[in-house]
Design a protein around this motif. Structure first.
Motif, PDB file in Angstrom:
ATOM      1  N   GLY A   1       0.818  -1.199   0.000  1.00 43.12           N
ATOM      2  CA  GLY A   1       0.000   0.000   0.000  1.00 43.12           C
ATOM      3  C   GLY A   1       0.856   1.255   0.000  1.00 43.12           C
ATOM      4  N   ALA A   2       0.367   2.298  -0.648  1.00 41.41           N
ATOM      5  CA  ALA A   2       1.123   3.545  -0.731  1.00 41.41           C
ATOM      6  C   ALA A   2       1.320   4.189   0.640  1.00 41.41           C
ATOM      7  CB  ALA A   2       0.408   4.525  -1.665  1.00 41.41           C
ATOM      8  N   ASN A   3       0.415   3.904   1.593  1.00 43.06           N
ATOM      9  CA  ASN A   3       0.502   4.504   2.924  1.00 43.06           C
ATOM     10  C   ASN A   3       1.004   3.520   3.983  1.00 43.06           C
ATOM     11  OD1 ASN A   3      -0.624   6.759   1.708  1.00 43.06           O
ATOM     12  ND2 ASN A   3      -2.714   6.259   2.335  1.00 43.06           N
ATOM     13  N   ASP A   4       1.748   2.524   3.557  1.00 42.86           N
ATOM     14  CA  ASP A   4       2.227   1.500   4.479  1.00 42.86           C
ATOM     15  C   ASP A   4       3.340   2.071   5.363  1.00 42.86           C
ATOM     16  OD1 ASP A   4       3.264  -0.764   5.743  1.00 42.86           O
ATOM     17  OD2 ASP A   4       2.956  -2.037   3.986  1.00 42.86           O
ATOM     18  N   PRO A   5       3.138   2.121   6.695  1.00 43.60           N
ATOM     19  CA  PRO A   5       4.171   2.669   7.584  1.00 43.60           C
ATOM     20  C   PRO A   5       5.404   1.782   7.693  1.00 43.60           C
ATOM     21  CG  PRO A   5       2.392   1.733   8.879  1.00 43.60           C
ATOM     22  CD  PRO A   5       1.938   1.700   7.453  1.00 43.60           C
TER      23      PRO A   5
ATOM     24  N   GLN B   1      -3.661   2.869   0.215  1.00 46.54           N
ATOM     25  CA  GLN B   1      -3.831   1.729   1.118  1.00 46.54           C
ATOM     26  C   GLN B   1      -2.760   1.660   2.203  1.00 46.54           C
ATOM     27  OE1 GLN B   1      -6.665  -0.316   1.059  1.00 46.54           O
ATOM     28  NE2 GLN B   1      -7.120   1.494  -0.189  1.00 46.54           N
ATOM     29  N   PRO B   2      -3.173   1.273   3.418  1.00 47.93           N
ATOM     30  CA  PRO B   2      -2.219   1.097   4.519  1.00 47.93           C
ATOM     31  C   PRO B   2      -1.600  -0.303   4.465  1.00 47.93           C
ATOM     32  CG  PRO B   2      -4.437   0.720   5.306  1.00 47.93           C
ATOM     33  CD  PRO B   2      -4.571   1.082   3.841  1.00 47.93           C
ATOM     34  N   HIS B   3      -1.023  -0.746   5.582  1.00 41.46           N
ATOM     35  CA  HIS B   3      -0.384  -2.060   5.625  1.00 41.46           C
ATOM     36  C   HIS B   3      -1.388  -3.183   5.394  1.00 41.46           C
ATOM     37  CE1 HIS B   3       2.907  -4.758   6.540  1.00 41.46           C
ATOM     38  NE2 HIS B   3       2.211  -5.354   7.485  1.00 41.46           N
ATOM     39  N   SER B   4      -2.566  -3.046   5.969  1.00 37.41           N
ATOM     40  CA  SER B   4      -3.649  -4.019   5.753  1.00 37.41           C
ATOM     41  C   SER B   4      -4.606  -3.444   4.717  1.00 37.41           C
ATOM     42  CB  SER B   4      -4.397  -4.299   7.067  1.00 37.41           C
ATOM     43  OG  SER B   4      -3.539  -4.926   7.999  1.00 37.41           O
ATOM     44  N   PHE B   5      -4.630  -4.057   3.552  1.00 33.61           N
ATOM     45  CA  PHE B   5      -5.436  -3.530   2.452  1.00 33.61           C
ATOM     46  C   PHE B   5      -6.921  -3.498   2.824  1.00 33.61           C
ATOM     47  CE2 PHE B   5      -1.710  -5.498   0.414  1.00 33.61           C
ATOM     48  CZ  PHE B   5      -1.242  -4.416  -0.306  1.00 33.61           C
ATOM     49  N   ARG B   6      -7.561  -2.406   2.418  1.00 30.24           N
ATOM     50  CA  ARG B   6      -8.997  -2.254   2.666  1.00 30.24           C
ATOM     51  C   ARG B   6      -9.801  -2.155   1.382  1.00 30.24           C
ATOM     52  NH1 ARG B   6      -7.863   2.434   7.187  1.00 30.24           N
ATOM     53  NH2 ARG B   6      -7.027   1.053   8.799  1.00 30.24           N
ATOM     54  N   ALA B   7      -9.129  -1.957   0.260  1.00 29.98           N
ATOM     55  CA  ALA B   7      -9.815  -1.773  -1.024  1.00 29.98           C
ATOM     56  C   ALA B   7      -8.829  -2.083  -2.146  1.00 29.98           C
ATOM     57  CB  ALA B   7     -10.339  -0.337  -1.158  1.00 29.98           C
ATOM     58  N   ASN B   8      -9.310  -1.956  -3.385  1.00 25.81           N
ATOM     59  CA  ASN B   8      -8.480  -2.147  -4.582  1.00 25.81           C
ATOM     60  C   ASN B   8      -7.924  -3.564  -4.709  1.00 25.81           C
ATOM     61  OD1 ASN B   8      -8.848   0.538  -5.418  1.00 25.81           O
ATOM     62  ND2 ASN B   8      -7.081   1.229  -4.241  1.00 25.81           N
ATOM     63  N   PHE B   9      -8.712  -4.539  -4.296  1.00 23.75           N
ATOM     64  CA  PHE B   9      -8.267  -5.925  -4.407  1.00 23.75           C
ATOM     65  C   PHE B   9      -8.189  -6.364  -5.870  1.00 23.75           C
ATOM     66  CE2 PHE B   9     -10.264  -5.486  -0.234  1.00 23.75           C
ATOM     67  CZ  PHE B   9      -9.176  -5.806   0.566  1.00 23.75           C
TER      68      PHE B   9
ATOM     69  N   GLU C   1       8.847  -7.135  -9.691  1.00 29.93           N
ATOM     70  CA  GLU C   1       7.851  -6.075  -9.839  1.00 29.93           C
ATOM     71  C   GLU C   1       7.465  -5.579  -8.465  1.00 29.93           C
ATOM     72  OE1 GLU C   1       3.314  -5.200 -11.550  1.00 29.93           O
ATOM     73  OE2 GLU C   1       4.273  -7.132 -11.966  1.00 29.93           O
ATOM     74  N   VAL C   2       7.289  -4.288  -8.323  1.00 33.31           N
ATOM     75  CA  VAL C   2       6.740  -3.687  -7.107  1.00 33.31           C
ATOM     76  C   VAL C   2       5.523  -2.892  -7.512  1.00 33.31           C
ATOM     77  CG1 VAL C   2       7.109  -2.084  -5.193  1.00 33.31           C
ATOM     78  CG2 VAL C   2       8.968  -3.602  -5.914  1.00 33.31           C
ATOM     79  N   ARG C   3       4.361  -3.302  -7.035  1.00 29.07           N
ATOM     80  CA  ARG C   3       3.106  -2.607  -7.343  1.00 29.07           C
ATOM     81  C   ARG C   3       2.654  -1.869  -6.085  1.00 29.07           C
ATOM     82  NH1 ARG C   3      -1.108  -3.473 -11.215  1.00 29.07           N
ATOM     83  NH2 ARG C   3      -2.481  -1.679 -11.072  1.00 29.07           N
ATOM     84  N   VAL C   4       2.449  -0.580  -6.200  1.00 34.11           N
ATOM     85  CA  VAL C   4       2.008   0.241  -5.073  1.00 34.11           C
ATOM     86  C   VAL C   4       0.530   0.554  -5.257  1.00 34.11           C
ATOM     87  CG1 VAL C   4       2.353   2.382  -3.805  1.00 34.11           C
ATOM     88  CG2 VAL C   4       4.322   1.213  -4.821  1.00 34.11           C
ATOM     89  N   ILE C   5      -0.277   0.165  -4.273  1.00 35.50           N
ATOM     90  CA  ILE C   5      -1.723   0.344  -4.339  1.00 35.50           C
ATOM     91  C   ILE C   5      -2.083   1.685  -3.709  1.00 35.50           C
ATOM     92  CG2 ILE C   5      -3.969  -0.636  -3.792  1.00 35.50           C
ATOM     93  CD1 ILE C   5      -2.261  -2.430  -5.570  1.00 35.50           C
ATOM     94  N   PRO C   6      -2.627   2.619  -4.492  1.00 28.75           N
ATOM     95  CA  PRO C   6      -2.903   3.974  -3.978  1.00 28.75           C
ATOM     96  C   PRO C   6      -3.820   3.961  -2.755  1.00 28.75           C
ATOM     97  CG  PRO C   6      -3.191   3.875  -6.367  1.00 28.75           C
ATOM     98  CD  PRO C   6      -3.042   2.461  -5.897  1.00 28.75           C
TER      99      PRO C   6
END
Length: 203
Positions: A151-155, A173-181, A166-171
């Motif tokens: 996730g882009a907001n992963d602390p 999203q925190p460490h535990s994904f909540r959307a964009n599955f 490949e590294v895919r960054v999910i806009p």
């Protein structure tokens, strides 16, 4: 299904078509379970491609603990689980996990003789401590290809694209994904196809 290991019993949730094209092993984060939505998104992608998926509850979680303890013992138990599930199958083997499970999948990729690794929310460093990097665990997997989805907001940080296939960054999203599955599925699907279609080398 239960598998006895040197660290205690592991529990397996197995989804298996009659003639699987490949076997994908997935495992959880340190305090989580195998029903995390990102793991289920990867599972569903693999099932659509005709793969078998084993979601592994590691021994420390079966025992009710939230922390995995010794990485050496954790990896030894994981390799025992891999050996049991592989058995005499000649199909391609892929493994992955989220957070701590991603670390295990990377550290054991070479001895497990897998085709590829899916690392969800790879925790590059403890929150606020970038000097304590776990980059070397990603590099432990070489020459096995690792696909990272964070996730882009992963602390816990985001791995450098140079350290993975490949590294895919999910806009957003925190460490535990909540959307964009759907983006997770979109990322892993071509890699699952690629890995499953290579000439068999493991087994």
């Amino acid at each position: 299904m239960r598998i006895e290991t040197s660290a205690g019993p592991a529990e397996i949730e197995l989804d298996q078509p009659r003639r699987p094209a490949f076997l994908l092993l997935l495992t959880h984060g340190s305090g989580g379970g195998v029903d995390a939505k990102d793991l289920l998104a990867v599972r569903d992608s693999a099932l659509r491609l005709g793969g078998a998926v084993a979601r592994v509850v590691q021994p420390y979680r079966v025992a009710g603990r939230r922390a995995p303890g010794s990485a050496v013992k954790q990896d030894e138990a994981w390799l025992e689980i891999v050996a049991h599930l592989r058995g005499r199958k000649r199909i391609p083997l892929i493994q992955g996990g989220r957070s701590n499970g991603a670390r295990v999948a990377c550290r054991t990729a070479v001895p497990a003789r897998v085709r590829g690794v899916i690392a969800l929310s790879f925790p590059l460093h403890p929150p606020g401590k970038p000097d304590r990097s776990r980059r070397e665990e990603l590099l432990d997997a070489e020459p096995v290809e690792v696909v990272v989805v964070n996730g882009a907001n992963d602390p816990f940080g985001i791995p450098d694209p140079a350290d993975a296939a490949e590294v895919r960054v999910i806009p957003g999203q925190p460490h535990s994904f909540r959307a964009n599955f759907d983006l997770i599925s979109e990322t892993v699907t071509p890699w699952l196809i690629r890995w499953s279609e290579r000439p068999a080398t493991n087994g």
